[in-house]
Design an enzyme around this catalytic site. Structure first.
Site, mmCIF file in Angstrom:
data_model
loop_
_atom_site.group_PDB
_atom_site.id
_atom_site.type_symbol
_atom_site.label_atom_id
_atom_site.label_comp_id
_atom_site.label_asym_id
_atom_site.label_seq_id
_atom_site.Cartn_x
_atom_site.Cartn_y
_atom_site.Cartn_z
ATOM 1 N N HIS A 50 0.868 -1.172 0.000
ATOM 2 C CA HIS A 50 0.000 0.000 0.000
ATOM 3 C C HIS A 50 0.906 1.223 0.000
ATOM 4 C CE1 HIS A 50 -3.374 -2.606 1.928
ATOM 5 N NE2 HIS A 50 -3.479 -2.585 0.608
ATOM 6 N N HIS A 69 3.074 -3.646 6.344
ATOM 7 C CA HIS A 69 1.991 -2.670 6.228
ATOM 8 C C HIS A 69 2.051 -1.708 7.408
ATOM 9 C CE1 HIS A 69 -0.457 -4.651 2.957
ATOM 10 N NE2 HIS A 69 0.413 -5.611 3.258
ATOM 11 N N GLU A 86 2.179 -5.623 10.531
ATOM 12 C CA GLU A 86 1.688 -4.244 10.692
ATOM 13 C C GLU A 86 2.630 -3.540 11.654
ATOM 14 O OE1 GLU A 86 -1.020 -2.838 9.283
ATOM 15 O OE2 GLU A 86 -1.904 -4.601 8.291
#
Length: 672
Positions: free
Chosen positions: A257, A400, A493
């Site tokens: 992303h 991420h 994450e």
């Protein structure tokens, strides 16, 4: 009388002056030759050595030059107005300080060549070739061609022809500096600049790192983004570019992303750290690289990163914190087509769920459904799928932002109406071990703050979570890795802030460095071995099954395999079409640091019926079918042509030269 005498002298002087003027050869006019008049052009003055009076070249080891110069500039003013001198004046900024002043001084040796005894001396070709070898990657990193006036064959000469070293003065200075450094004892250490980089700067760092460690590192591209940016990978191994027998392969992927950027930065820093520490003799790093093949893709979505970075810079207003938070959560997440890459992979999880009703179903090497290719497949997704299929990866993590947790497969809930349902794979215990490896080695991830960032509610207290239990979605990359290949991938994450401030990057590195290293080392857990026939030849594509885990892995090109397992007793079976099965019972100790070696020898046998036909599991085609109708290639060519017509953009540095005197220096544009 005195007056008459002065008048006579004046008359004689004027008469003599007229005679001199009359006797001098008349100057040539354009019509003289046509009218047959006699005239004589004055002989041009011979070029002489003059002082160097160009600011960016005033530190050369010599002080005199001559015009015309080697490029044909007739005067100093003409040389100063040219794009060549303009490039030398900005090259330090363009290359972010790399290879300067070497490039500048090399260029000056052509623009203001050395002059001695009214004669021009040319610079040495050997110096030019050395600079080109060490600095060419810096120009490639900003997508700039090597300057034509630094053509080593054209404007430089050999030692036998009588040349000089244009970097002579620089080397003396460097030797003096080095001598002063040598007198100051200091422990060698790795130096990392904790700042954000553009895509071109990132690629330049990767190529520079590979150039600094050519024995253990190399770079390669797996494809291009929508806007044509390289998806550049750097590989570390004691034999880069080659798969070695029984050496496990792992990968890190960042920036899937585009607006989740900490992972991208950590991977850039990791590449520099691995190279530097290996050269400094760090035994841990040397052991890791000598026994593992490591692939690092810092940015899977460079187009999205550019958009996110531009928006963050544009909203850098301390009084508008809400706007900053909003933009960091939205803009740049998808690629240039606004496709979420982590929803763009084939949904093989739904296929696996559909097979569960069959008694002998397997959850591995599920082919890609043909229908997938008729939807919009992003070029970044396509490139990563081909990459994953081409290398026998064992372990992987993709990075991420937005939470602080390690998520593991499955990401898609096993019940279509349940958004947060625990949905384990057959390798649940292995995945939990892998996820804990990273979380436990992280500075804060496995702490007791169950609320974390609060974006999706409670995520547990040990820093790991099953993906579907957290929140369910289809088309994710980690599920694709598990169901289509041998690779076990988790999602890391890295924190609540997707685009942290630059001053927080050092803290991010310190929090994650040990986890990054420990995770890579964990690829050596479980078992490894070779499956051979009776003649000792490796068998490609043989299956390794573990009783109680309905997920097989297959052997690589030379029959070698790796199977990550938890400690305990396991019963293994090796099988291949045309061979009898072989079975072994093994015991893996809890504290075993290296993979156990388990080899198999298979004997020739009558070919057995296809397993899927034998057990009536519906066939989806063969595993080798990849884009069978060439849908992506057609779509990609059409998109690229359209984008080329729409953009026709010059590189970011072109603005430096757009107002240059004379014609624009198109010789700086690379031709791929």
């Amino acid at each position: 009388m005195e007056f008459m005498r002065r008048k006579m002298k004046t008359f004689v002087f004027l008469n003599a002056l007229v005679t001199v003027i009359w006797c001098a050869s008349p100057r040539c006019n354009p019509e003289d030759e046509f009218l047959g008049r006699f005239c004589k052009e004055p002989e041009p003055e011979k070029p002489k050595c003059v002082d160097i009076m160009m600011n960016y070249c005033d530190d050369m080891s010599y002080t005199h030059t001559m015009f015309p110069n080697i490029l044909g500039h007739r005067t100093r003013e003409e040389a100063e107005l040219g794009p060549e001198y303009l490039l030398l004046s900005v090259v330090h900024n363009l290359l972010n300080g790399e290879c300067t002043p070497d490039i500048r001084m090399l260029g000056c040796s052509v623009l203001v060549p050395r002059c001695e005894k009214e004669k021009v001396l040319k610079p040495c070709r050997s110096t030019c070739e050395a600079v080109r070898k060490s600095c060419r990657h810096a120009f490639e990193g900003i997508e700039m061609a090597w300057p034509y006036f630094l053509d080593c064959d054209r404007f430089f000469v050999s030692d036998q022809e009588g040349c000089y070293d244009p970097l002579e003065g620089l080397r003396v200075t460097q030797e003096e500096d080095q001598a002063s450094i040598d007198n100051t004892p200091e422990e060698p250490h790795t130096v990392i600049q904790f700042s954000y980089q553009s895509n071109t700067q990132m690629n330049s760092i990767l190529k520079k790192t590979a150039a600094q460690c050519p024995e253990i590192a190399t770079t390669y591209s797996i494809g291009r983004s929508v806007e044509g940016k390289d998806l550049l990978v750097i590989e570390f191994s004691n034999n880069p570019g080659v798969h070695e027998l029984l050496e496990p392969e792992m990968k890190y992927i960042g920036n899937m992303h585009g607006n989740e950027v900490l992972g991208r930065q950590l991977l850039i820093y990791l590449t520099q750290y691995l190279c530097s520490e290996y050269l400094l003799g760090n035994q841990r790093i040397q052991s890791l690289i000598n026994t593992t093949r490591i692939h690092i893709l810092p940015s899977m979505n460079p187009d999205g990163y550019e958009l996110a970075a531009a928006e963050v810079q544009g909203t850098n207003d301390p009084e508008n914190e809400e706007a900053q938070n909003y933009y960091s959560w939205t803009l740049g997440r998808g690629n240039a087509q606004n496709i979420d890459l982590n929803r763009n992979f084939p949904d093989l999880t739904a296929v696996a769920y559909g097979r569960r009703r069959h008694r002998h179903f397997r959850s591995d090497h599920i082919p890609i459904p043909d229908a997938y290719w008729f939807d919009k497949v992003a070029p970044e997704t396509y490139a990563v799928m081909k990459w994953i299929r081409s290398i026998p990866f064992v372990l992987s993590a993709n990075f991420h932002g937005g939470e602080l947790v390690v998520s593991y497969p499955y990401d898609l809930s096993k019940h279509p109406l349940e958004e947060k349902m625990f949905s384990p794979t057959p390798d649940e215990q292995v995945f939990k071990q892998i996820a804990r490896t990273y979380a436990d080695a992280h500075a804060t991830m496995s702490g007791n703050n169950s609320e974390r960032c609060g974006s999706f509610g409670s995520i547990g207290q040990d820093g790991i979570i099953n993906g579907a239990k957290w929140y369910s979605f289809a088309g994710g990359m980690q599920d694709f890795n598990y169901l289509h290949t041998n690779c076990l991938e988790v999602t890391v994450e890295l924190g609540c802030d997707k685009f942290p401030a630059e001053e927080e990057l050092y803290t991010g590195w310190q929090d994650n460095k040990e986890a990054l290293l420990t995770f890579m080392e964990s690829v050596h857990r479980g078992i490894k071995g070779i499956v051979k026939d009776a003649d000792g030849n490796g068998i490609k594509g043989a299956r390794i099954s573990v009783r109680g885990i309905r997920h097989d892995i297959t052997t690589a090109e030379n029959g070698d395999y790796w199977r990550m397992l938890t400690a305990g007793i396991h019963i293994l079976t090796a099988s291949a079409p045309g061979y009898t099965r072989a079975m072994k019972k093994i015991h893996l100790p809890a504290r075993m640091q290296k993979a156990g070696r388990v080899d198999f020898v298979l004997q020739k046998a009558v070919v057995e019926p296809d397993i899927e036909e034998d057990y009536n599991i519906p066939s989806m085609g063969t595993y080798e079918r990849f884009d069978p109708y060439n849908q992506f290639e057609r779509y990609s060519i059409r998109e690229q042509n359209q984008n080329r017509e729409e953009r026709q953009e010059k590189p970011w540095w072109w603005s430096y030269f757009s107002r240059a005197h004379g014609s624009a220096p198109t010789w700086l544009l690379r031709i791929d």
